[in-house]
Design a protein around this motif. Structure first.
Motif, mmCIF file in Angstrom:
data_model
loop_
_atom_site.group_PDB
_atom_site.id
_atom_site.type_symbol
_atom_site.label_atom_id
_atom_site.label_comp_id
_atom_site.label_asym_id
_atom_site.label_seq_id
_atom_site.Cartn_x
_atom_site.Cartn_y
_atom_site.Cartn_z
ATOM 1 N N ARG A 41 36.290 47.107 41.719
ATOM 2 C CA ARG A 41 36.123 45.943 40.725
ATOM 3 C C ARG A 41 35.317 47.026 39.492
ATOM 4 O O ARG A 41 34.615 47.833 39.468
ATOM 5 C CB ARG A 41 35.254 44.866 40.923
ATOM 6 C CG ARG A 41 33.750 45.270 41.564
ATOM 7 C CD ARG A 41 33.453 43.741 41.952
ATOM 8 N NE ARG A 41 31.877 43.939 42.422
ATOM 9 C CZ ARG A 41 30.794 43.935 42.095
ATOM 10 N NH1 ARG A 41 30.862 43.769 40.586
ATOM 11 N NH2 ARG A 41 29.801 44.302 42.755
ATOM 12 N N ARG A 42 35.521 46.401 38.280
ATOM 13 C CA ARG A 42 35.037 46.875 37.054
ATOM 14 C C ARG A 42 33.548 46.597 36.871
ATOM 15 O O ARG A 42 33.124 45.190 37.307
ATOM 16 C CB ARG A 42 35.850 46.014 35.755
ATOM 17 C CG ARG A 42 35.299 46.706 34.548
ATOM 18 C CD ARG A 42 36.273 46.174 33.317
ATOM 19 N NE ARG A 42 36.283 44.722 33.243
ATOM 20 C CZ ARG A 42 37.342 44.381 32.494
ATOM 21 N NH1 ARG A 42 38.077 45.061 31.860
ATOM 22 N NH2 ARG A 42 37.416 43.030 32.342
ATOM 23 N N VAL A 43 32.799 47.168 36.390
ATOM 24 C CA VAL A 43 31.446 47.058 36.212
ATOM 25 C C VAL A 43 31.200 46.268 34.867
ATOM 26 O O VAL A 43 31.632 46.963 33.938
ATOM 27 C CB VAL A 43 30.560 48.453 36.277
ATOM 28 C CG1 VAL A 43 29.098 48.119 36.023
ATOM 29 C CG2 VAL A 43 30.815 49.014 37.649
ATOM 30 N N GLU A 44 30.376 45.416 34.880
ATOM 31 C CA GLU A 44 30.255 44.717 33.599
ATOM 32 C C GLU A 44 28.652 44.966 33.368
ATOM 33 O O GLU A 44 27.999 44.236 34.180
ATOM 34 C CB GLU A 44 30.683 43.268 33.847
ATOM 35 C CG GLU A 44 32.192 43.198 34.069
ATOM 36 C CD GLU A 44 32.875 41.921 33.565
ATOM 37 O OE1 GLU A 44 32.431 41.018 32.702
ATOM 38 O OE2 GLU A 44 34.055 41.644 34.116
ATOM 39 N N GLU A 45 28.393 45.052 32.155
ATOM 40 C CA GLU A 45 27.083 45.273 31.849
ATOM 41 C C GLU A 45 26.635 44.144 31.330
ATOM 42 O O GLU A 45 27.168 43.620 30.505
ATOM 43 C CB GLU A 45 26.474 46.335 30.750
ATOM 44 C CG GLU A 45 26.960 47.879 31.409
ATOM 45 C CD GLU A 45 26.416 48.906 30.494
ATOM 46 O OE1 GLU A 45 25.645 48.871 29.603
ATOM 47 O OE2 GLU A 45 27.080 49.858 30.519
ATOM 48 N N LYS A 46 25.570 43.611 31.678
ATOM 49 C CA LYS A 46 25.048 42.321 31.400
ATOM 50 C C LYS A 46 24.094 42.529 30.305
ATOM 51 O O LYS A 46 22.965 43.364 30.133
ATOM 52 C CB LYS A 46 24.143 41.628 32.559
ATOM 53 C CG LYS A 46 24.935 41.238 33.533
ATOM 54 C CD LYS A 46 24.310 40.505 34.818
ATOM 55 C CE LYS A 46 25.222 40.234 36.145
ATOM 56 N NZ LYS A 46 24.538 39.916 37.073
ATOM 57 N N LYS A 47 24.222 42.159 29.095
ATOM 58 C CA LYS A 47 23.506 42.149 27.779
ATOM 59 C C LYS A 47 22.705 41.042 27.877
ATOM 60 O O LYS A 47 22.879 39.768 27.658
ATOM 61 C CB LYS A 47 24.286 42.042 26.519
ATOM 62 C CG LYS A 47 25.198 43.353 26.536
ATOM 63 C CD LYS A 47 25.875 43.558 25.226
ATOM 64 C CE LYS A 47 26.753 44.713 25.104
ATOM 65 N NZ LYS A 47 27.514 44.867 23.991
ATOM 66 N N ARG A 48 21.237 41.409 27.876
ATOM 67 C CA ARG A 48 20.228 40.098 27.850
ATOM 68 C C ARG A 48 19.418 40.336 26.418
ATOM 69 O O ARG A 48 19.423 41.194 25.786
ATOM 70 C CB ARG A 48 19.171 40.461 28.909
ATOM 71 C CG ARG A 48 19.872 40.552 30.259
ATOM 72 C CD ARG A 48 19.028 40.764 31.453
ATOM 73 N NE ARG A 48 17.514 40.085 31.352
ATOM 74 C CZ ARG A 48 16.591 40.056 32.062
ATOM 75 N NH1 ARG A 48 16.691 41.111 33.188
ATOM 76 N NH2 ARG A 48 15.494 39.537 32.123
ATOM 77 N N ASP A 49 19.082 39.018 26.159
ATOM 78 C CA ASP A 49 18.202 38.889 24.900
ATOM 79 C C ASP A 49 17.171 39.577 25.027
ATOM 80 O O ASP A 49 16.443 39.575 26.155
ATOM 81 C CB ASP A 49 17.890 37.272 25.024
ATOM 82 C CG ASP A 49 17.107 37.121 23.653
ATOM 83 O OD1 ASP A 49 17.436 37.645 22.814
ATOM 84 O OD2 ASP A 49 16.244 35.863 23.684
ATOM 85 N N PRO A 50 16.427 40.276 23.983
ATOM 86 C CA PRO A 50 15.151 41.046 24.332
ATOM 87 C C PRO A 50 14.051 40.006 24.674
ATOM 88 O O PRO A 50 13.172 40.504 25.150
ATOM 89 C CB PRO A 50 15.012 41.691 22.888
ATOM 90 C CG PRO A 50 16.434 41.779 22.081
ATOM 91 C CD PRO A 50 17.169 40.555 22.937
ATOM 92 N N LEU A 51 13.936 38.740 24.112
ATOM 93 C CA LEU A 51 13.004 37.849 24.471
ATOM 94 C C LEU A 51 12.960 37.558 25.925
ATOM 95 O O LEU A 51 12.041 37.402 26.489
ATOM 96 C CB LEU A 51 12.890 36.681 23.679
ATOM 97 C CG LEU A 51 12.587 37.177 22.169
ATOM 98 C CD1 LEU A 51 12.614 35.554 21.507
ATOM 99 C CD2 LEU A 51 11.220 37.663 21.960
ATOM 100 N N GLU A 53 14.089 39.761 27.942
ATOM 101 C CA GLU A 53 13.608 40.873 28.912
ATOM 102 C C GLU A 53 11.958 40.688 29.141
ATOM 103 O O GLU A 53 11.355 41.288 30.101
ATOM 104 C CB GLU A 53 14.079 42.030 28.021
ATOM 105 C CG GLU A 53 15.342 42.469 27.983
ATOM 106 C CD GLU A 53 15.864 43.027 29.391
ATOM 107 O OE1 GLU A 53 15.060 43.690 30.007
ATOM 108 O OE2 GLU A 53 16.984 43.343 29.713
ATOM 109 N N LEU A 54 11.287 40.202 27.893
ATOM 110 C CA LEU A 54 9.806 40.252 27.940
ATOM 111 C C LEU A 54 9.356 39.013 28.692
ATOM 112 O O LEU A 54 8.094 39.018 28.924
ATOM 113 C CB LEU A 54 9.584 40.252 26.621
ATOM 114 C CG LEU A 54 9.600 41.648 25.795
ATOM 115 C CD1 LEU A 54 9.140 41.454 24.164
ATOM 116 C CD2 LEU A 54 8.757 42.724 26.287
ATOM 117 N N LYS A 55 10.091 38.205 29.187
ATOM 118 C CA LYS A 55 9.729 36.837 29.732
ATOM 119 C C LYS A 55 8.837 37.294 30.886
ATOM 120 O O LYS A 55 9.715 37.881 31.846
ATOM 121 C CB LYS A 55 10.836 35.915 29.961
ATOM 122 C CG LYS A 55 10.372 34.778 30.432
ATOM 123 C CD LYS A 55 11.699 33.706 30.590
ATOM 124 C CE LYS A 55 11.308 32.217 31.064
ATOM 125 N NZ LYS A 55 12.565 31.527 31.246
#
Length: 77
Positions: A41-51, A53-55
């Motif tokens: 299957r294709r790898v899909e990168e999950k783009k996360r909100d920078p905030l 990430e800091l949570k």
């Protein structure tokens, strides 16, 4: 619909199947004697909100509403 392919057929046309997965996004199940063995299957990168990430990274802060004095301000520069 997920495509099922035998190991021998996959081996012969692997690059073709890789391109198919990349373009369609549909996974391919590789079978061994009719039983599913692998999923391509294709790898899909999950783009996360920078905030996001800091949570949870700040565990405790004693005085969140106290003003910052000049000494501390210079350290922060």
């Amino acid at each position: 619909m997920t495509t099922h392919v035998s190991k021998s057929r996959f081996k012969a046309k692997a690059l073709e199947y890789f391109r198919q997965v990349e373009t369609s996004g549909e996974p391919i199940i590789v079978t061994d004697h009719g039983k599913p063995a692998l999923e391509i299957r294709r790898v899909e990168e999950k783009k996360r909100d920078p905030l996001e990430e800091l949570k949870g990274t700040v565990l405790w802060y004693d005085r969140p509403f106290d003003p910052v004095d000049e000494d501390e301000w210079e350290v922060l520069k």
